[in-house]
Enzyme design. Structure first.
Site, PDB file in Angstrom:
ATOM      1  NE  ARG A  88      28.982 -27.436 -41.268  1.00 54.53           N
ATOM      2  CZ  ARG A  88      29.024 -26.135 -41.043  1.00 54.53           C
ATOM      3  NH1 ARG A  88      29.203 -25.287 -42.035  1.00 54.53           N
ATOM      4  NH2 ARG A  88      28.882 -25.661 -39.807  1.00 54.53           N
ATOM      5  CG  ASN A 143      37.670 -25.022 -40.046  1.00 61.64           C
ATOM      6  OD1 ASN A 143      38.589 -24.600 -39.347  1.00 61.64           O
ATOM      7  ND2 ASN A 143      36.504 -24.405 -40.145  1.00 61.64           N
ATOM      8  CB  CYS A 163      40.873 -19.320 -36.172  1.00 62.76           C
ATOM      9  SG  CYS A 163      39.348 -19.895 -35.399  1.00 62.76           S
ATOM     10  CG  HIS A 193      37.987 -24.683 -34.171  1.00 60.48           C
ATOM     11  ND1 HIS A 193      37.219 -25.263 -35.141  1.00 60.48           N
ATOM     12  CD2 HIS A 193      38.095 -23.379 -34.518  1.00 60.48           C
ATOM     13  CE1 HIS A 193      36.889 -24.353 -36.046  1.00 60.48           C
ATOM     14  NE2 HIS A 193      37.419 -23.198 -35.682  1.00 60.48           N
ATOM     15  CE1 TYR A 240      34.008 -25.158 -33.875  1.00 56.54           C
ATOM     16  CE2 TYR A 240      34.838 -22.967 -33.363  1.00 56.54           C
ATOM     17  CZ  TYR A 240      34.224 -23.842 -34.240  1.00 56.54           C
ATOM     18  OH  TYR A 240      33.820 -23.398 -35.475  1.00 56.54           O
TER      19      TYR A 240
END
Length: 418
Positions: A88, A143, A163, A193, A240
């Site tokens: 990440r 995700n 979500c 998102h 987002y």
């Protein structure tokens, strides 16, 4: 009901467990599955204490054996993270070198995550289909949810993507209005998102215009945007969307700053220390900083509805488009409000999107189609095409450079790149 959580060694898992414990006798067994045995032992023991704290009659077990864990499951929750927080952090940093936002689900970082995640999720799902009970549902938290859910549906799995963005807005709006959360029904629409709250109905009356009038500054701060963006759009974008509407600011703020992944890694280390305490039987306050607020409520509500309880409840889900947004192909995956029963979610009616919304949705949906092809088939050219198609990149020089950086940073997780 037996619920299997794939990726159950996550420090976030106790949040889910707390929600499942509140499902009462509906859950007879909760099994946590993760290859990280040491971490799983800590999280599993703490999760068992949470069930005991609630006086729940079900049992909590944990295993590193995926096949054994999903055997006879009625529901499988997939929340895995290929490469952990280290991957990440890479996703959040390498795009910055090219002047692009570094984020784990959006832009080049989101593509990197999709490439290493989709093949693993599909392997997991195939084993679930072989060993779980007939008709078992897969609930995808992994995700990028939209791309992963489409991969699952394309492969014929009985899957729904979930979500927490919408349920977070529902709770926020309800608190502002002084009403129970369940009384707020959102017109929540877009892609995972990439969503907007276009209305907030209470007893059939849209209360969102009033909220935008009386709580504009607070709502704008929640989504990290200028108030004028909300008033111009006449809705509340997902936070987002800030990566799109304020892209260059995010890039500037991210350079030299601690990434979200680095902060989460610190939180995780502290949480694991807390979870080791044999007297701890309730989720600690620090877990609220881990992210994923209200995921447990979203999961519990959806699973209950899919098994015949409370079919009137409204959920935010990722499902096939099938005409909901007529400018997208039917096999696209969209995120909308829906009711659910044993035969699956059924979307609430979706009114036409304004052009400033539909244009961006169409652009990202096309990118997601190309991204999924790259995740399934690999190859530098497919990665480049996906990056070139993304509206936050869209230039040859950037896409070309990002392609090499993405492959170099993730090669250990990409079979075709090794």
């Amino acid at each position: 009901m037996k619920i299997a959580v794939v990726g159950g060694g996550s420090t976030y898992t106790p949040e889910l467990v707390d929600g499942f414990a509140r499902l009462g006798s509906m859950v007879s067994e909760l099994v946590l599955i993760d290859p990280a045995a040491d971490r799983l032992e800590i999280v599993g023991a703490f999760s068992a204490r949470i069930f005991q704290h609630y006086g729940h009659p079900g049992k909590v077990t944990w295993t590193t054996d995926l096949d054994a864990g999903v055997t006879d499951a009625d529901v499988a929750v997939i929340q895995l993270r290929v490469g952990g927080q280290a991957a990440r952090i890479e996703d959040e940093t390498f795009p910055l070198d090219c002047g692009c936002v570094g984020q784990e689900t959006t832009g080049a970082g989101g593509l990197a995550k999709a490439l290493r995640t989709v093949p693993v999720v599909l392997d997991v799902a195939a084993r679930i289909r072989e060993r779980a009970r007939p008709g078992a549902w897969i609930i995808d938290f992994t995700n990028p949810v939209g791309i992963v859910t489409r991969a699952l549906l394309d492969a014929g799995h009985k899957a729904v993507g979930l979500c927490n963005v919408a349920i977070g807005f529902q709770r926020r709006f309800a608190a502002m209005l002084g009403v129970p959360p369940a009384s707020v029904v959102l017109d929540h629409v877009g892609l995972n998102h990439l969503t907007w709250e276009r209305a907030a109905y209470v007893d059939g009356v849209d209360r969102l215009p009033g909220l935008l009038s009386t709580h504009l500054e607070s709502l704008a701060a929640d989504v990290d945007l200028a108030p004028s963006v909300l008033t111009t759009l006449g809705n509340v974008p997902s936070y987002y969307l800030s990566y799109f509407y304020a892209h260059d600011r995010h890039v500037a703020e991210s350079r030299g700053a601690q990434t979200r992944g680095q902060r989460v890694a610190e939180i995780e280390a502290t949480l694991l220390d807390l979870y080791r305490d044999p007297l701890l039987a309730e989720k600690p306050a620090l877990l609220g900083e881990r992210g994923g607020a209200y995921y447990s409520e979203a999961a519990v509500g959806l699973i209950a509805s899919l098994h015949g309880s409370d079919p009137s409840a409204v959920h935010s889900v990722n499902i096939r488009n099938n005409g909901l947004l007529p400018f997208l192909p039917d096999n696209s995956v969209v995120e909308v409000s829906a009711r659910a029963a044993t035969d699956g979610p059924v979307a609430l009616p979706v009114s036409p999107l304004a052009p400033e919304l539909s244009g961006l949705v169409a652009h990202i949906s096309a990118y997601e189609e190309i991204a999924l092809e790259a995740a399934l088939l690999g190859g530098r050219q497919r990665v480049y095409r996906a990056l070139l198609a993304h509206p936050l990149i869209g230039q040859h020089d950037r896409a070309d450079a990002l392609t090499d950086k993405l492959i170099a940073s993730g090669a250990q997780h990409l079979a075709w790149a090794r």
